[in-house]
Motif scaffolding. Structure first.
Motif, PDB file in Angstrom:
ATOM      1  N   ALA A 290      -0.648  10.030  14.063  1.00 50.13           N
ATOM      2  CA  ALA A 290      -0.854   8.737  14.727  1.00 50.13           C
ATOM      3  C   ALA A 290      -0.350   7.581  13.862  1.00 50.13           C
ATOM      4  O   ALA A 290       0.284   6.644  14.363  1.00 50.13           O
ATOM      5  CB  ALA A 290      -2.331   8.537  15.059  1.00 50.13           C
ATOM      6  N   ALA A 291      -0.606   7.648  12.557  1.00 48.57           N
ATOM      7  CA  ALA A 291      -0.170   6.576  11.662  1.00 48.57           C
ATOM      8  C   ALA A 291       1.350   6.489  11.601  1.00 48.57           C
ATOM      9  O   ALA A 291       1.926   5.395  11.660  1.00 48.57           O
ATOM     10  CB  ALA A 291      -0.746   6.786  10.269  1.00 48.57           C
ATOM     11  N   ILE A 292       2.013   7.633  11.500  1.00 48.25           N
ATOM     12  CA  ILE A 292       3.475   7.632  11.444  1.00 48.25           C
ATOM     13  C   ILE A 292       4.057   7.179  12.775  1.00 48.25           C
ATOM     14  O   ILE A 292       4.985   6.378  12.815  1.00 48.25           O
ATOM     15  CB  ILE A 292       3.996   9.017  11.023  1.00 48.25           C
ATOM     16  CG1 ILE A 292       3.654   9.257   9.549  1.00 48.25           C
ATOM     17  CG2 ILE A 292       5.499   9.133  11.245  1.00 48.25           C
ATOM     18  CD1 ILE A 292       3.969  10.645   9.054  1.00 48.25           C
TER      19      ILE A 292
ATOM     20  N   ARG B 268      -5.681   8.624   3.266  1.00 46.76           N
ATOM     21  CA  ARG B 268      -6.247   8.745   4.616  1.00 46.76           C
ATOM     22  C   ARG B 268      -6.485  10.212   4.938  1.00 46.76           C
ATOM     23  O   ARG B 268      -5.815  11.099   4.386  1.00 46.76           O
ATOM     24  CB  ARG B 268      -5.295   8.145   5.652  1.00 46.76           C
ATOM     25  CG  ARG B 268      -5.010   6.667   5.429  1.00 46.76           C
ATOM     26  CD  ARG B 268      -4.145   6.119   6.532  1.00 46.76           C
ATOM     27  NE  ARG B 268      -3.633   4.799   6.197  1.00 46.76           N
ATOM     28  CZ  ARG B 268      -2.779   4.135   6.970  1.00 46.76           C
ATOM     29  NH1 ARG B 268      -2.332   4.664   8.097  1.00 46.76           N
ATOM     30  NH2 ARG B 268      -2.358   2.941   6.607  1.00 46.76           N
ATOM     31  N   PRO B 269      -7.382  10.494   5.872  1.00 45.14           N
ATOM     32  CA  PRO B 269      -7.610  11.888   6.277  1.00 45.14           C
ATOM     33  C   PRO B 269      -6.347  12.494   6.877  1.00 45.14           C
ATOM     34  O   PRO B 269      -5.622  11.835   7.638  1.00 45.14           O
ATOM     35  CB  PRO B 269      -8.720  11.787   7.319  1.00 45.14           C
ATOM     36  CG  PRO B 269      -9.359  10.454   7.087  1.00 45.14           C
ATOM     37  CD  PRO B 269      -8.286   9.560   6.540  1.00 45.14           C
TER      38      PRO B 269
ATOM     39  N   ALA C 223       0.838  -1.203   0.000  1.00 40.43           N
ATOM     40  CA  ALA C 223       0.000   0.000   0.000  1.00 40.43           C
ATOM     41  C   ALA C 223       0.872   1.251   0.000  1.00 40.43           C
ATOM     42  O   ALA C 223       1.854   1.339   0.736  1.00 40.43           O
ATOM     43  CB  ALA C 223      -0.901   0.009   1.224  1.00 40.43           C
ATOM     44  N   PHE C 224       0.493   2.221  -0.836  1.00 39.90           N
ATOM     45  CA  PHE C 224       1.099   3.546  -0.813  1.00 39.90           C
ATOM     46  C   PHE C 224       0.154   4.446  -0.030  1.00 39.90           C
ATOM     47  O   PHE C 224      -0.952   4.749  -0.471  1.00 39.90           O
ATOM     48  CB  PHE C 224       1.293   4.082  -2.236  1.00 39.90           C
ATOM     49  CG  PHE C 224       1.755   5.512  -2.261  1.00 39.90           C
ATOM     50  CD1 PHE C 224       3.022   5.858  -1.833  1.00 39.90           C
ATOM     51  CD2 PHE C 224       0.913   6.524  -2.705  1.00 39.90           C
ATOM     52  CE1 PHE C 224       3.445   7.187  -1.854  1.00 39.90           C
ATOM     53  CE2 PHE C 224       1.327   7.848  -2.723  1.00 39.90           C
ATOM     54  CZ  PHE C 224       2.593   8.171  -2.299  1.00 39.90           C
ATOM     55  N   THR C 225       0.581   4.833   1.154  1.00 39.16           N
ATOM     56  CA  THR C 225      -0.238   5.649   2.048  1.00 39.16           C
ATOM     57  C   THR C 225       0.092   7.128   1.857  1.00 39.16           C
ATOM     58  O   THR C 225       1.252   7.504   1.775  1.00 39.16           O
ATOM     59  CB  THR C 225       0.030   5.251   3.517  1.00 39.16           C
ATOM     60  OG1 THR C 225      -0.311   3.876   3.682  1.00 39.16           O
ATOM     61  CG2 THR C 225      -0.790   6.095   4.474  1.00 39.16           C
ATOM     62  N   TYR C 226      -0.965   7.936   1.793  1.00 41.77           N
ATOM     63  CA  TYR C 226      -0.784   9.386   1.767  1.00 41.77           C
ATOM     64  C   TYR C 226      -1.953  10.019   2.506  1.00 41.77           C
ATOM     65  O   TYR C 226      -2.989   9.393   2.712  1.00 41.77           O
ATOM     66  CB  TYR C 226      -0.622   9.932   0.346  1.00 41.77           C
ATOM     67  CG  TYR C 226      -1.757   9.638  -0.599  1.00 41.77           C
ATOM     68  CD1 TYR C 226      -2.734  10.588  -0.864  1.00 41.77           C
ATOM     69  CD2 TYR C 226      -1.848   8.411  -1.249  1.00 41.77           C
ATOM     70  CE1 TYR C 226      -3.772  10.326  -1.745  1.00 41.77           C
ATOM     71  CE2 TYR C 226      -2.878   8.137  -2.130  1.00 41.77           C
ATOM     72  CZ  TYR C 226      -3.836   9.103  -2.376  1.00 41.77           C
ATOM     73  OH  TYR C 226      -4.860   8.841  -3.243  1.00 41.77           O
ATOM     74  N   PHE C 227      -1.759  11.255   2.934  1.00 40.04           N
ATOM     75  CA  PHE C 227      -2.724  11.917   3.799  1.00 40.04           C
ATOM     76  C   PHE C 227      -3.273  13.169   3.132  1.00 40.04           C
ATOM     77  O   PHE C 227      -2.528  13.949   2.553  1.00 40.04           O
ATOM     78  CB  PHE C 227      -2.056  12.265   5.134  1.00 40.04           C
ATOM     79  CG  PHE C 227      -1.518  11.052   5.837  1.00 40.04           C
ATOM     80  CD1 PHE C 227      -2.339  10.300   6.660  1.00 40.04           C
ATOM     81  CD2 PHE C 227      -0.217  10.633   5.633  1.00 40.04           C
ATOM     82  CE1 PHE C 227      -1.849   9.161   7.281  1.00 40.04           C
ATOM     83  CE2 PHE C 227       0.277   9.507   6.264  1.00 40.04           C
ATOM     84  CZ  PHE C 227      -0.539   8.768   7.078  1.00 40.04           C
ATOM     85  N   GLY C 228      -4.570  13.351   3.208  1.00 39.63           N
ATOM     86  CA  GLY C 228      -5.205  14.512   2.608  1.00 39.63           C
ATOM     87  C   GLY C 228      -5.567  14.249   1.159  1.00 39.63           C
ATOM     88  O   GLY C 228      -5.506  13.119   0.676  1.00 39.63           O
TER      89      GLY C 228
END
Length: 198
Positions: free
Chosen positions: A95-97, A88-89, A55-60
């Motif tokens: 918290a995720a990091i 993700r929001p 998974a490539f996670t990014y925020f916003g």
């Protein structure tokens, strides 16, 4: 082209290609097959029947991160790897990091010095706040912390490059790009405020 160092700018004379591998589809496939993965009829790799998927996670909702994720997904597919987009929001980022709840994460760093010695431990020591994966070894930590005791700039830059090359073999982080900061101002601006120092 992929950037080859996260410590020196490409235009600095000390910059070296510190990546331990060349980026290529053929190289990725050879590495996967050497690790026991087999390519299915759909072109995707599996090991013991389980598809290789990250998974490539990014925020916003920044379009740049979505575009980067789509590029990674396309490049992964060409190599036989399923890259899932995991938007993700933005308020969940810290918290995720902190929990290391991600697989692939795009991050950006900014330097305030032409010498990486001022920030190499922050980025590469196993307990450094910028080393989000905890990548490294105690032996490399000792070498990093000793950089400031090397007075000769040529010997110091050689040590920086040797350390980075060794550190990158753990694949906890990889340099991707190193672009400029571009600022635009209206005529008559007299005070930028604290943004310059943030």
């Amino acid at each position: 082209d992929v950037y080859k160092s996260q410590l020196y700018y490409s235009f600095q004379p000390q910059a070296r290609d510190n990546m331990p591998v060349q980026h290529s589809v053929a190289g990725a496939r050879a590495t996967l097959e050497g690790a026991g993965y087999r390519r299915g009829d759909d072109g995707m790799y599996r090991k013991d029947g389980t598809p290789l998927s990250v998974a490539f996670t990014y925020f916003g909702d920044e379009p740049l991160w979505t575009a980067l994720g789509q590029t990674l997904r396309s490049q992964g597919r060409a190599a036989g790897i399923d890259v899932r987009l995991d938007p993700r929001p933005e308020p969940t980022m810290e918290a995720a990091i902190g929990a290391r709840n991600f697989e692939i994460l795009g991050m950006g760093w900014q330097t305030t010095s032409p010498s990486p010695v001022t920030s190499v431990c922050q980025a590469m020591c196993t307990d450094g706040p910028g080393n989000l994966t905890g990548t490294g070894t105690p032996a490399l930590d000792r070498e990093i912390r000793a950089l400031g005791r090397i007075a000769d700039p040529l010997r110091q830059s050689a040590a920086v490059n040797r350390i980075e090359k060794a550190w990158l073999t753990s694949y906890g982080q990889m340099p991707l790009t190193n672009g400029p900061d571009i600022w635009a101002y209206r005529s008559g601006v007299a005070n930028l405020g604290p943004a310059v120092f943030a």
